[in-house]
Design a protein around this motif. Structure first.
Motif, short mmCIF file in Angstrom:
data_model
loop_
_atom_site.label_atom_id
_atom_site.label_comp_id
_atom_site.label_asym_id
_atom_site.label_seq_id
_atom_site.Cartn_x
_atom_site.Cartn_y
_atom_site.Cartn_z
N GLU A 33 0.81 -1.22 0.00
CA GLU A 33 0.00 0.00 0.00
C GLU A 33 0.85 1.28 0.00
O GLU A 33 0.43 2.29 -0.53
CB GLU A 33 -0.94 0.00 1.22
N ASN A 34 2.04 1.18 0.60
CA ASN A 34 2.80 2.43 0.79
C ASN A 34 3.99 2.61 -0.14
O ASN A 34 4.61 3.66 -0.15
CB ASN A 34 3.33 2.49 2.23
N ILE A 35 4.30 1.58 -0.91
CA ILE A 35 5.58 1.63 -1.62
C ILE A 35 5.68 2.82 -2.57
O ILE A 35 6.73 3.46 -2.65
CB ILE A 35 5.87 0.28 -2.36
N HIS A 36 4.57 3.21 -3.24
CA HIS A 36 4.67 4.33 -4.19
C HIS A 36 4.94 5.64 -3.47
O HIS A 36 5.81 6.41 -3.88
CB HIS A 36 3.40 4.44 -5.03
N THR A 37 4.23 5.84 -2.38
CA THR A 37 4.44 7.08 -1.61
C THR A 37 5.87 7.12 -1.09
O THR A 37 6.54 8.15 -1.17
CB THR A 37 3.48 7.10 -0.39
N ILE A 38 6.35 5.98 -0.59
CA ILE A 38 7.71 5.96 -0.03
C ILE A 38 8.72 6.25 -1.15
O ILE A 38 9.60 7.09 -1.01
CB ILE A 38 8.03 4.59 0.60
N ARG A 39 8.53 5.56 -2.25
CA ARG A 39 9.48 5.70 -3.36
C ARG A 39 9.48 7.14 -3.86
O ARG A 39 10.54 7.74 -4.04
CB ARG A 39 9.07 4.74 -4.48
N ASN A 40 8.28 7.72 -4.04
CA ASN A 40 8.22 9.11 -4.52
C ASN A 40 8.87 10.06 -3.54
O ASN A 40 9.66 10.91 -3.93
CB ASN A 40 6.75 9.55 -4.74
N GLY A 41 8.53 9.87 -2.26
CA GLY A 41 9.06 10.79 -1.25
C GLY A 41 10.57 10.67 -1.11
O GLY A 41 11.26 11.67 -0.95
N LEU A 42 11.08 9.47 -1.20
CA LEU A 42 12.51 9.27 -0.90
C LEU A 42 13.42 9.37 -2.13
O LEU A 42 14.63 9.41 -1.99
CB LEU A 42 12.73 7.90 -0.25
N SER A 43 12.82 9.41 -3.32
CA SER A 43 13.72 9.50 -4.48
C SER A 43 14.12 10.96 -4.74
O SER A 43 14.95 11.22 -5.59
CB SER A 43 13.09 8.85 -5.71
N LYS A 44 13.53 11.90 -3.99
CA LYS A 44 13.93 13.31 -4.15
C LYS A 44 15.22 13.56 -3.39
O LYS A 44 15.32 13.24 -2.21
CB LYS A 44 12.83 14.23 -3.61
N LYS A 45 16.17 14.17 -4.12
CA LYS A 45 17.47 14.40 -3.53
C LYS A 45 17.38 15.29 -2.28
O LYS A 45 18.05 15.07 -1.29
CB LYS A 45 18.35 15.07 -4.59
N ASN A 46 16.50 16.33 -2.40
CA ASN A 46 16.47 17.31 -1.31
C ASN A 46 15.34 17.06 -0.30
O ASN A 46 14.89 17.99 0.35
CB ASN A 46 16.37 18.72 -1.89
N ALA A 47 14.88 15.80 -0.22
CA ALA A 47 13.83 15.52 0.77
C ALA A 47 14.34 15.89 2.16
O ALA A 47 15.48 15.58 2.51
CB ALA A 47 13.47 14.04 0.73
N MET A 48 13.50 16.58 2.92
CA MET A 48 13.90 16.99 4.27
C MET A 48 14.01 15.75 5.17
O MET A 48 13.19 14.82 5.06
CB MET A 48 12.84 17.90 4.90
N PRO A 49 14.99 15.74 6.08
CA PRO A 49 15.08 14.61 7.01
C PRO A 49 13.77 14.30 7.72
O PRO A 49 13.41 13.15 7.91
CB PRO A 49 16.15 15.06 8.00
N SER A 50 13.02 15.38 8.08
CA SER A 50 11.75 15.13 8.81
C SER A 50 10.74 14.43 7.89
O SER A 50 9.93 13.63 8.36
CB SER A 50 11.17 16.43 9.35
N THR A 51 10.80 14.71 6.57
CA THR A 51 9.89 14.02 5.64
C THR A 51 10.26 12.55 5.59
O THR A 51 9.40 11.66 5.61
CB THR A 51 10.03 14.64 4.22
N VAL A 52 11.57 12.29 5.52
CA VAL A 52 12.05 10.90 5.50
C VAL A 52 11.56 10.19 6.76
O VAL A 52 11.03 9.08 6.72
CB VAL A 52 13.60 10.87 5.41
N TRP A 53 11.74 10.85 7.90
CA TRP A 53 11.36 10.27 9.20
C TRP A 53 9.87 9.95 9.22
O TRP A 53 9.46 8.88 9.61
CB TRP A 53 11.73 11.25 10.31
N ARG A 54 9.06 10.91 8.76
CA ARG A 54 7.61 10.71 8.79
C ARG A 54 7.18 9.55 7.90
O ARG A 54 6.24 8.83 8.21
CB ARG A 54 6.88 11.97 8.36
N LEU A 55 7.88 9.38 6.78
CA LEU A 55 7.52 8.28 5.87
C LEU A 55 7.93 6.92 6.44
O LEU A 55 7.22 5.94 6.29
CB LEU A 55 8.23 8.46 4.52
N LEU A 56 9.08 6.89 7.11
CA LEU A 56 9.62 5.57 7.50
C LEU A 56 9.31 5.17 8.94
O LEU A 56 9.23 3.98 9.24
CB LEU A 56 11.14 5.55 7.29
N GLU A 57 9.13 6.16 9.78
CA GLU A 57 8.99 5.83 11.21
C GLU A 57 7.82 4.89 11.52
O GLU A 57 7.95 3.98 12.33
CB GLU A 57 8.91 7.13 12.03
N PRO A 58 6.67 5.06 10.82
CA PRO A 58 5.55 4.16 11.18
C PRO A 58 5.75 2.72 10.69
O PRO A 58 4.99 1.84 11.06
CB PRO A 58 4.34 4.77 10.44
#
Ligand code: ATP
Length: 412
Positions: free
Chosen positions: A303-328
């Motif tokens: 269910e989440n792979i597309h959102t994760i992939r989109n969010g994390l493939s951006k070079k300048n993704a903020m650490p907090s965005t990364v955290w919010r995507l992966l922490e749960p």
């Protein structure tokens, strides 16, 4: 372990029972492979044996009355499963057999392969005597997986999965005639008749192997996967994904030995079912009653792979965005997201998450906030959450800065 076996043998003498170590334990003894699960068979009531033995030696027995077996624990580094020697009669193909007490010969004849059908006596008078009625030792030397009789895979088709698993684990070969018996059972679609939970247990044993792709490949060549899910095929990308998974698991263990324990089987299991559409995955999880944890990890990945992939493939993704995507997510899903993404930025963000962000803690405690006059409640939690995100993004670095930001947030 040797002391335990001798004591069990003497205890069996006192009870007037024949007692043996059997199955995988004997096979691995001959192969020189460490095995910390002793399989004991007694000619008589295994539960009474286990309970009496444990009482005498202050050990602990868990009994499984339905199966007439017991597990003894409390010894250092190993456990022992005790069963009564059984005679089995298969009244209907692919359905569990009728069982009655028997002698060791009967018990060995109901087993899957010659290499698993050996026993060693442990009663004092014949301690160490090998019982090998079907040529198990010879097959171990030759490297053969050989069934005991032509109807073996008709009686119990799950043995097809077992044959493949042992063949691939030990780099053996399924013996020619045994292979023809397997093919006959496949031709008669016997695997489709087996109760799903029995297939599930054997599949899980495959995912628990060190290199699960090997048996999966062989199994697919022999009988496909339609008895698991109609549309499931061997995937071109699997060799790459499974190899990456094994590397990532080793990497995780090397760097995060003290963090949350991960279950490799759950990763392989998810890679296996991942190609199916979500609705087929949900159906398979229900049909096979897979463990809730493994199933929900797989569904959350899908269910989440597309959102994760989109969010994390951006070079300048903020650490907090990364955290919010992966922490749960569970760590298994985090590693899977990386394996499946095959993207440099995704890997980098996931490594940063594991090495840096995930360990971040605030200097401020709840009581510091209360000291500033914040009432406990949802607002309280919101402020702490925003502070942590600011910390992860490097906006606040010490307690002073955290306090200052907290005051600002309170005024909003
Ligand atoms: P492993 O090293 O994977 O634990 P094992 O041989 O100990 O291998 P288990 O699944 O623990 O395997 O089974 C114990 C023993 O019970 C086997 O060695 C085999 O003799 C017997 N056995 C297990 N499943 C079957 C089966 N489906 N049909 C016949 N015998 C079986």
């Amino acid at each position: 372990m040797a002391d335990f076996i001798r004591l069990a043998g003497r205890f069996a003498d006192q009870k007037g029972m024949g007692a043996y170590v059997v199955g995988g334990f004997v096979r691995d003894l001959f192969l020189g492979v460490a095995n910390y699960d002793i399989d004991l068979v007694v000619e008589g009531d295994a539960i009474a044996f286990a309970e009496g033995f444990c009482e005498k030696f202050s050990l602990h027995a868990v009994t499984h009355k339905r199966f007439g077996t017991a597990t003894i624990s409390g010894m250092e580094g190993f456990k022992a499963d005790i069963a009564s020697a059984r005679k089995e009669t298969y009244e209907k193909p692919a359905v569990l057999p009728a069982v009655s007490f028997g002698l060791i010969q009967d018990d060995l004849f109901r087993r899957d392969f010659t290499i698993n059908a050996m026993a060693i006596a442990i009663n004092a008078s014949c301690f160490g005597r090998l019982m090998d009625f079907y040529g198990g030792q010879d097959d171990l030397k030759k490297g053969f997986i050989r069934a005991l009789h032509p109807l073996s895979f008709i009686d119990d088709p799950t043995r097809i999965l077992r044959a493949v698993r042992f063949e691939q684990r030990f780099d053996f070969k399924i013996e020619r005639q045994t292979l023809s018996w397997i093919k006959e059972a496949v031709r008669r679609s016997m695997l489709h008749l087996v109760q799903k939970h029995r297939l599930r247990d054997e599949l899980l044993l495959i995912f628990n192997e060190k290199m699960p792709l090997k048996p999966l490949k062989r199994l697919y060549a022999l009988c496909g996967f339609s008895y698991i899910s109609e549309g499931l095929r061997f995937q071109r990308h699997w060799p790459h994904y499974f190899q990456q998974a094994s590397k990532r698991i080793a990497w995780y263990r090397e760097h995060f030995a003290n963090r949350r324990h991960i279950e490799p089987y759950a990763i392989y299991f998810s890679l296996f079912f991942y190609p199916l559409p979500l609705k087929d995955i949900k159906k398979a999880m229900l049909d096979f009653a897979f463990h809730k944890g493994a199933s929900s990890r797989l569904v959350s990945l899908k269910e989440n792979i597309h959102t994760i992939r989109n969010g994390l493939s951006k070079k300048n993704a903020m650490p907090s965005t990364v955290w919010r995507l992966l922490e749960p997510l569970s760590y298994e899903v985090v590693l899977l997201a990386e394996i499946l993404s095959r993207h440099k930025e995704v890997s980098r963000h996931i490594e940063d998450f594991l090495f840096i962000y995930n360990g971040q803690r605030l200097h401020l405690k709840g009581e510091d906030l209360a000291g500033l006059g914040v009432e406990p409640g949802p607002h309280f939690k919101k402020i702490l959450d925003k502070l942590l995100m600011a910390k992860i993004d490097g906006i606040v670095r010490d307690k002073e800065e955290e306090l200052r930001l907290a005051q600002k947030l309170m005024q909003k």
